[in-house]
Scaffold this motif. Structure first.
Motif, PDB file in Angstrom:
ATOM      1  N   LEU A  35       0.826  -1.205   0.000  1.00 18.72           N
ATOM      2  CA  LEU A  35       0.000   0.000   0.000  1.00 18.72           C
ATOM      3  C   LEU A  35       0.852   1.243   0.000  1.00 18.72           C
ATOM      4  O   LEU A  35       2.012   1.241   0.432  1.00 18.72           O
ATOM      5  N   VAL A  56      -5.757   9.323   1.484  1.00 22.46           N
ATOM      6  CA  VAL A  56      -5.917   8.413   0.356  1.00 22.46           C
ATOM      7  C   VAL A  56      -5.027   7.198   0.588  1.00 22.46           C
ATOM      8  O   VAL A  56      -3.878   7.334   1.021  1.00 22.46           O
ATOM      9  N   CYS A  58      -3.812   3.615  -1.505  1.00 20.96           N
ATOM     10  CA  CYS A  58      -3.808   2.781  -2.704  1.00 20.96           C
ATOM     11  C   CYS A  58      -3.236   1.419  -2.340  1.00 20.96           C
ATOM     12  O   CYS A  58      -2.090   1.320  -1.888  1.00 20.96           O
ATOM     13  N   THR A  60      -2.135  -2.276  -3.729  1.00 18.19           N
ATOM     14  CA  THR A  60      -1.650  -2.710  -5.024  1.00 18.19           C
ATOM     15  C   THR A  60      -1.068  -4.118  -4.967  1.00 18.19           C
ATOM     16  O   THR A  60      -0.446  -4.505  -3.974  1.00 18.19           O
ATOM     17  N   SER A  77      -4.637  -2.092  -8.841  1.00 15.63           N
ATOM     18  CA  SER A  77      -4.765  -1.290  -7.624  1.00 15.63           C
ATOM     19  C   SER A  77      -6.220  -1.016  -7.272  1.00 15.63           C
ATOM     20  O   SER A  77      -7.092  -0.980  -8.141  1.00 15.63           O
ATOM     21  N   ILE A  79      -8.165   2.013  -4.855  1.00 11.73           N
ATOM     22  CA  ILE A  79      -7.909   3.279  -4.176  1.00 11.73           C
ATOM     23  C   ILE A  79      -9.080   3.625  -3.260  1.00 11.73           C
ATOM     24  O   ILE A  79     -10.242   3.602  -3.672  1.00 11.73           O
ATOM     25  N   PHE A 102      -4.853  10.599  -7.528  1.00 15.40           N
ATOM     26  CA  PHE A 102      -3.965   9.552  -7.031  1.00 15.40           C
ATOM     27  C   PHE A 102      -4.068   8.261  -7.828  1.00 15.40           C
ATOM     28  O   PHE A 102      -3.312   7.327  -7.576  1.00 15.40           O
ATOM     29  N   SER A 103      -4.959   8.226  -8.819  1.00 14.30           N
ATOM     30  CA  SER A 103      -4.931   7.152  -9.820  1.00 14.30           C
ATOM     31  C   SER A 103      -3.909   7.456 -10.905  1.00 14.30           C
ATOM     32  O   SER A 103      -3.527   6.582 -11.678  1.00 14.30           O
ATOM     33  N   ASN A 117       0.653   2.654 -10.338  1.00 14.71           N
ATOM     34  CA  ASN A 117      -0.630   2.069  -9.931  1.00 14.71           C
ATOM     35  C   ASN A 117      -1.136   1.025 -10.906  1.00 14.71           C
ATOM     36  O   ASN A 117      -1.977   0.192 -10.547  1.00 14.71           O
ATOM     37  N   VAL A 120      -6.284   0.664 -12.210  1.00 12.73           N
ATOM     38  CA  VAL A 120      -7.068   0.902 -10.990  1.00 12.73           C
ATOM     39  C   VAL A 120      -8.446   0.283 -11.206  1.00 12.73           C
ATOM     40  O   VAL A 120      -9.227   0.754 -12.029  1.00 12.73           O
ATOM     41  N   VAL A 123     -12.267   2.660  -7.203  1.00 11.17           N
ATOM     42  CA  VAL A 123     -12.053   3.834  -6.352  1.00 11.17           C
ATOM     43  C   VAL A 123     -13.294   3.988  -5.500  1.00 11.17           C
ATOM     44  O   VAL A 123     -14.403   4.083  -6.027  1.00 11.17           O
TER      45      VAL A 123
END
Length: 223
Positions: A35, A56, A58, A60, A77, A79, A102-103, A117, A120, A123
């Motif tokens: 993460l 935030v 993430c 992964t 990932s 998020i 943040f993606s 990432n 994704v 989210v």
């Protein structure tokens, strides 16, 4: 309008100290689950929205190196975004903006996060706590009554000396770390990840890799 994002990040994964991603090498055993957690400082903005106080995370899973096209093709990932500390009428917009940011779905320096990432797959809003007690730090994610992330880390000190610090790492560009800034190596006293949306997204380990340091992303869109 662009963005101005400053704060502190925490990284933790199931590699042994220290995670080879920081030196652009292959992860332990050829795969990694972990993460990144970002605490966004007051004064940070995305497209004019004040997002200071947001958090935030993430989560992964990836195969091979963490950078470049191959990494993008072998990384998945999820998020999580927490905007509960923002004004209620701004939360929906901030949730979308931070999820995109943040993606890596933004131009400028945040775009470098896209390769890190990979794809994704989700989210979603969640309750996130990133709590520092002295030099120790705890990250928890609460989503839908479950806790997909619990991580407790402390500095990795050797022979009674101060913790190992690094500068100009392989991930400095993607994580918005300035050349003169350092990141501090940690180890996980606890690292539990239960990310059902990710293949291989279930781990429960101790004594593995972690890092902590500052981040800065600044970009002004051209009119």
């Amino acid at each position: 309008m662009g963005y101005l994002l400053n704060g502190t990040f925490v990284e933790a994964c199931d590699c042994r100290l220290m995670c080879p991603c920081w030196t652009d090498d292959e992860p332990d055993d050829g795969h990694c689950t972990g993460l990144f957690a970002w605490s966004v400082d007051t004064g940070s903005t995305v497209d004019g929205l004040q997002v200071g106080g947001a958090r935030v995370v993430c989560v992964t899973t990836h195969l091979g190196r963490r950078r470049g096209q191959a990494a993008a093709e072998n990384t998945l990932s999820v998020i999580f975004v927490d905007v509960v500390d923002l004004p209620e009428d701004e939360r929906a917009g901030a949730l979308t903006a931070l999820g995109q940011a943040f993606s890596g779905d933004r131009s400028g320096p945040l775009e470098d996060l896209k390769a890190v990432n990979g794809t994704v797959v989700l989210v979603e809003p969640a309750g996130i706590a990133i709590t520092a007690t002295g030099d120790d730090v705890t990250v928890t994610v609460d989503s839908g009554g479950a806790q997909p992330v619990v991580a407790t880390l402390s500095p990795a000190c050797f022979d009674g000396h101060e913790a190992l610090t690094l500068r100009r790492t392989a991930l400095s560009k993607e994580l918005g770390i300035a050349d003169e800034e350092t990141v501090t190596a940690h180890h996980s006293d606890t690292l539990t990840i239960r990310a059902a949306a990710l293949p291989g997204g279930f781990i429960e380990v101790t004594g593995r890799s972690g890092m902590r340091g500052p981040f800065h992303y600044v970009h002004k869109e051209r009119p």
